[in-house]
Write a protein that holds these residues in place. Structure first.
Motif, PDB file in Angstrom:
ATOM      1  N   UNK A   1      34.290   0.372 -21.789  1.00 24.40           N
ATOM      2  CA  UNK A   1      33.277   0.748 -20.811  1.00 24.40           C
ATOM      3  C   UNK A   1      32.082   1.350 -21.532  1.00 24.40           C
ATOM      4  N   UNK A   2      30.938   1.312 -20.876  1.00 26.76           N
ATOM      5  CA  UNK A   2      29.705   1.815 -21.468  1.00 26.76           C
ATOM      6  C   UNK A   2      28.931   2.555 -20.390  1.00 26.76           C
ATOM      7  N   UNK A   3      28.516   3.772 -20.680  1.00 24.33           N
ATOM      8  CA  UNK A   3      27.812   4.567 -19.666  1.00 24.33           C
ATOM      9  C   UNK A   3      26.476   3.950 -19.285  1.00 24.33           C
ATOM     10  N   UNK A   4      25.889   3.163 -20.176  1.00 23.65           N
ATOM     11  CA  UNK A   4      24.601   2.519 -19.879  1.00 23.65           C
ATOM     12  C   UNK A   4      24.774   1.247 -19.059  1.00 23.65           C
ATOM     13  N   UNK A   5      25.881   0.558 -19.267  1.00 21.72           N
ATOM     14  CA  UNK A   5      26.125  -0.700 -18.560  1.00 21.72           C
ATOM     15  C   UNK A   5      27.609  -0.755 -18.203  1.00 21.72           C
ATOM     16  N   UNK A   6      27.923  -0.364 -17.001  1.00 18.88           N
ATOM     17  CA  UNK A   6      29.299  -0.199 -16.591  1.00 18.88           C
ATOM     18  C   UNK A   6      30.057  -1.526 -16.513  1.00 18.88           C
ATOM     19  N   UNK A   7      31.343  -1.444 -16.797  1.00 19.50           N
ATOM     20  CA  UNK A   7      32.220  -2.612 -16.698  1.00 19.50           C
ATOM     21  C   UNK A   7      32.453  -2.980 -15.245  1.00 19.50           C
ATOM     22  N   UNK A   8      32.659  -1.975 -14.388  1.00 19.75           N
ATOM     23  CA  UNK A   8      32.788  -2.169 -12.944  1.00 19.75           C
ATOM     24  C   UNK A   8      31.571  -1.519 -12.287  1.00 19.75           C
ATOM     25  N   UNK A   9      30.772  -2.311 -11.575  1.00 26.79           N
ATOM     26  CA  UNK A   9      29.460  -1.849 -11.135  1.00 26.79           C
ATOM     27  C   UNK A   9      29.362  -1.588  -9.646  1.00 26.79           C
ATOM     28  N   UNK A  10      30.490  -1.270  -9.023  1.00 23.27           N
ATOM     29  CA  UNK A  10      30.459  -0.872  -7.627  1.00 23.27           C
ATOM     30  C   UNK A  10      30.335   0.632  -7.512  1.00 23.27           C
ATOM     31  N   UNK A  11      30.845   1.187  -6.432  1.00 22.88           N
ATOM     32  CA  UNK A  11      30.770   2.629  -6.239  1.00 22.88           C
ATOM     33  C   UNK A  11      31.694   3.342  -7.216  1.00 22.88           C
ATOM     34  N   UNK A  12      31.455   4.613  -7.429  1.00 15.36           N
ATOM     35  CA  UNK A  12      32.298   5.410  -8.306  1.00 15.36           C
ATOM     36  C   UNK A  12      32.411   6.817  -7.733  1.00 15.36           C
TER      37      UNK A  12
ATOM     38  N   UNK B   1      33.439  -6.801 -19.285  1.00 13.38           N
ATOM     39  CA  UNK B   1      33.639  -6.219 -20.614  1.00 13.38           C
ATOM     40  C   UNK B   1      34.869  -6.852 -21.225  1.00 13.38           C
ATOM     41  N   UNK B   2      35.063  -6.620 -22.508  1.00 11.72           N
ATOM     42  CA  UNK B   2      36.214  -7.190 -23.209  1.00 11.72           C
ATOM     43  C   UNK B   2      37.378  -6.210 -23.213  1.00 11.72           C
ATOM     44  N   UNK B   3      38.554  -6.751 -23.489  1.00  6.87           N
ATOM     45  CA  UNK B   3      39.757  -5.926 -23.548  1.00  6.87           C
ATOM     46  C   UNK B   3      39.711  -4.945 -24.709  1.00  6.87           C
ATOM     47  N   UNK B   4      40.406  -3.830 -24.521  1.00  5.15           N
ATOM     48  CA  UNK B   4      40.616  -2.857 -25.596  1.00  5.15           C
ATOM     49  C   UNK B   4      42.119  -2.728 -25.821  1.00  5.15           C
ATOM     50  N   UNK B   5      42.493  -2.084 -26.898  1.00  6.20           N
ATOM     51  CA  UNK B   5      43.906  -1.869 -27.185  1.00  6.20           C
ATOM     52  C   UNK B   5      44.509  -0.943 -26.135  1.00  6.20           C
ATOM     53  N   UNK B   6      45.747  -1.229 -25.725  1.00  3.77           N
ATOM     54  CA  UNK B   6      46.413  -0.391 -24.725  1.00  3.77           C
ATOM     55  C   UNK B   6      46.534   1.051 -25.197  1.00  3.77           C
TER      56      UNK B   6
END
Length: 563
Positions: free
Chosen positions: A134-145, A185-190
């Motif tokens: 995730x990125x604070x400048x460009x969110x992975x999920x762009x709905x409400x939070x 966004x791409x996957x990260x390690x679990x």
């Protein structure tokens, strides 16, 4: 008989050791009888039935294979209302048992069944798809939070996102919930999703800039329809429409829900219907949504739904989708210590928390507080924990009205609200929380009259003190802020020394309500103010109105008076 009891009493009084010895033997014998009755018998209990097997009667309930650690033989559990068994039971059964009536929630088996049941319910409503960046400048999920730094759980996040019709729910930093229709966004390690949820230590809620994402299997289809979008009005087509609304799609079978769904899928907060063309974009200086037109100009029937209007090529019918406009969602502490302390001053109940929400979105910096409210901190006001003199926040919330406290600040935004509304809002907060309501008994009891008698004079003295002792005081009326948010927020941001970005302020307009607005569903059906109360409050309104005009400021709004 009485003589015998007297002799026994005298005997044991002379020889107390023998008395305590007999008492100990009596208690030991009772304990042995108790243990024997607990493990020898096989009382029946209510439970889930299964087909009778070897050695079972047709009417016996199946409870799973139970083992006792101290060499005891398997024993059935006590019936409803009976004694709870100890922690030595271990279940080897993989079948969940129906335990609604057994009431035996203290045991290891019961806890295991509840946990399994919870996981099964979770799997029915959502499927975990992995850990994502995730990125604070460009969110992975762009709905409400929304955030809750004390009680966040996986289920709560999923439930909030599903209720709003989103396809995905993601948890981050143990306390942050993000919703969206697309994972970008791409996957990260679990192993990077390693932070426990603040509200349930047994589950993982993402990590630092890492999202634990679930696909919501039961997201309500109806919620994704336009019924959950917000109608913004009819607007004239902007001059450079392809720049103002950059994404478009020709739809010969146009309907409101088709256009809203299209723009939602494209991750745009605005959906504009222009006849048979659907356009998507953001509110910008090219398309501010400030100049609404008569809705009759947009009243052209939709090709795909005769009872709906779809606008025309010149007049667009605009809806706000569920997609959150993230251009104003990033917030942080000031990079350098503030040179001046700016107060955000108000009487309690005048909308200070809402104003803080708007200021944080408009400036991108956290606001602080003269106090510490854990519930506000847990909801995302991270400046709440800082000392008010830390210099890391853009302004400081305060309800103080004494000379010494007021002169501690270099400038102030003074938020004033209609006292009738402010008193009721503060009474609700005091007895029902920030977005709750006071009980009917509180309004009808002695609490309300005492509250008005104590707080109504404070409403007036609070404003008078800030006008008298404050330095560089900007007066903002709550009602004006609601009516013309853009212009009033520009004034407030200007006093804070921040260059107001118009696109960011337009973004704030779309996110203006935040999480601290009462639903309005529980409004009182009667006026709680007596004639004596109204007479007293009207006198305070006139006093404040005169004080404002003496400083060459506009007086109180007209709607303060007609009561």
């Amino acid at each position: 008989m009485a003589k015998l009891l007297v002799k026994l009493q005298r005997y044991f009084r002379r020889k107390p050791v023998r008395f305590f010895t007999l008492l100990a033997l009596y208690l030991a014998a009772g304990s042995l009888v108790f243990l024997h009755s607990g493990f020898a018998g096989e009382p029946t209990v209510t439970g889930s039935q299964r087909s009778p097997g070897a050695g079972e009667g047709p009417g016996l309930p199946y409870l799973g294979v139970m083992q006792l650690s101290r060499g005891f033989k398997a024993a059935a559990m006590m019936p409803e209302g009976g004694r709870r068994h100890g922690p030595w039971f271990k279940s080897t059964s993989k079948e969940p048992a129906e335990r609604a009536k057994a009431g035996d929630y203290g045991s290891t088996r019961s806890r295991a069944l509840r946990g399994r049941s919870g996981r099964e319910k979770e799997e029915d409503r959502a499927r975990y798809i992995g850990c994502y960046m995730d990125n604070t400048r460009r969110r992975t999920l762009r709905g409400v939070s929304f955030f809750d730094y004390k009680k966040m759980t996986v289920f709560r996040c999923q439930d909030n996102c599903a209720e709003r019709g989103y396809l995905y729910a993601g948890l981050e930093f143990g306390a942050e919930c993000y919703c969206g229709h697309k994972v970008q966004a791409s996957n990260a390690s679990e192993s990077e999703c390693n932070m426990e949820c603040k509200g349930e230590r047994s589950n993982i809620c993402g990590g630092v800039n890492r999202l634990s994402i679930y696909r919501l299997e039961l997201a309500q289809e109806s919620a994704r329809r336009y019924g959950s979008a917000i109608f913004r009005g009819c607007f004239r087509r902007p001059d450079n429409v392809s720049v103002a609304l950059p994404v478009s799609q020709l739809m010969l079978n146009m309907s409101v829900d088709k256009c809203v769904d299209f723009c939602t899928e494209k991750e745009y907060p605005l959906s504009a219907l222009a006849g048979i063309t659907c356009r998507c974009g953001f509110p910008t200086t090219l398309f501010t949504l400030h100049e609404r037109e008569d809705e009759q100009l947009c009243a052209q029937k939709c090709a795909g739904e005769e009872f709906e209007s779809c606008g025309t090529a010149e007049y667009l019918l605009v809806y706000q989708t569920q997609v959150q406009d993230n251009r104003c969602m990033d917030r942080r502490f000031l990079p350098t210590r503030a040179k001046q302390l700016v107060a955000l001053a108000s009487f309690p109940g005048a909308g200070n928390t809402w104003a803080r929400h708007l200021i944080e979105l408009a400036t991108g910096f956290y606001t602080g507080s003269y106090y510490f409210d854990g519930s506000l901190y847990n909801k995302g006001f991270k400046g709440e924990r800082d000392h008010w003199r830390s210099g890391r926040t853009i302004c400081i919330k305060t309800h103080e009205s004494g000379q010494k406290e007021i002169e501690s600040f270099d400038s102030a935004i003074l938020l004033i609200r209609n006292p009738y509304k402010a008193l009721m809002a503060e009474f609700n907060r005091k007895y029902g929380g920030h977005i709750g309501f006071a009980a009917h008994a509180h309004w009808k009891g002695k609490e309300w009259p005492e509250f008005v008698a104590n707080y109504a004079p404070w409403w007036a003295t609070h404003t008078l003190d800030w006008l008298r002792y404050g330095k560089r005081v900007l007066v903002v009326h709550f009602e004006d802020l609601k009516r013309d948010l853009f212009a009033q927020l520009q004034r407030m941001v200007g006093l804070l020394g921040i260059a107001a970005c118009e696109d960011r302020l337009l973004c704030v307009e779309g996110q203006k309500d935040g999480n601290f607005k009462r639903s309005g569903l529980r409004k009182l059906e009667y006026d709680p103010y007596t004639p004596e109360m109204r007479k007293m409050i009207s006198g305070y309104i006139k006093t404040v109105d005169t004080a404002l005009k003496l400083r060459n400021l506009s007086g109180v709004p007209d709607d303060y008076y007609p009561r």
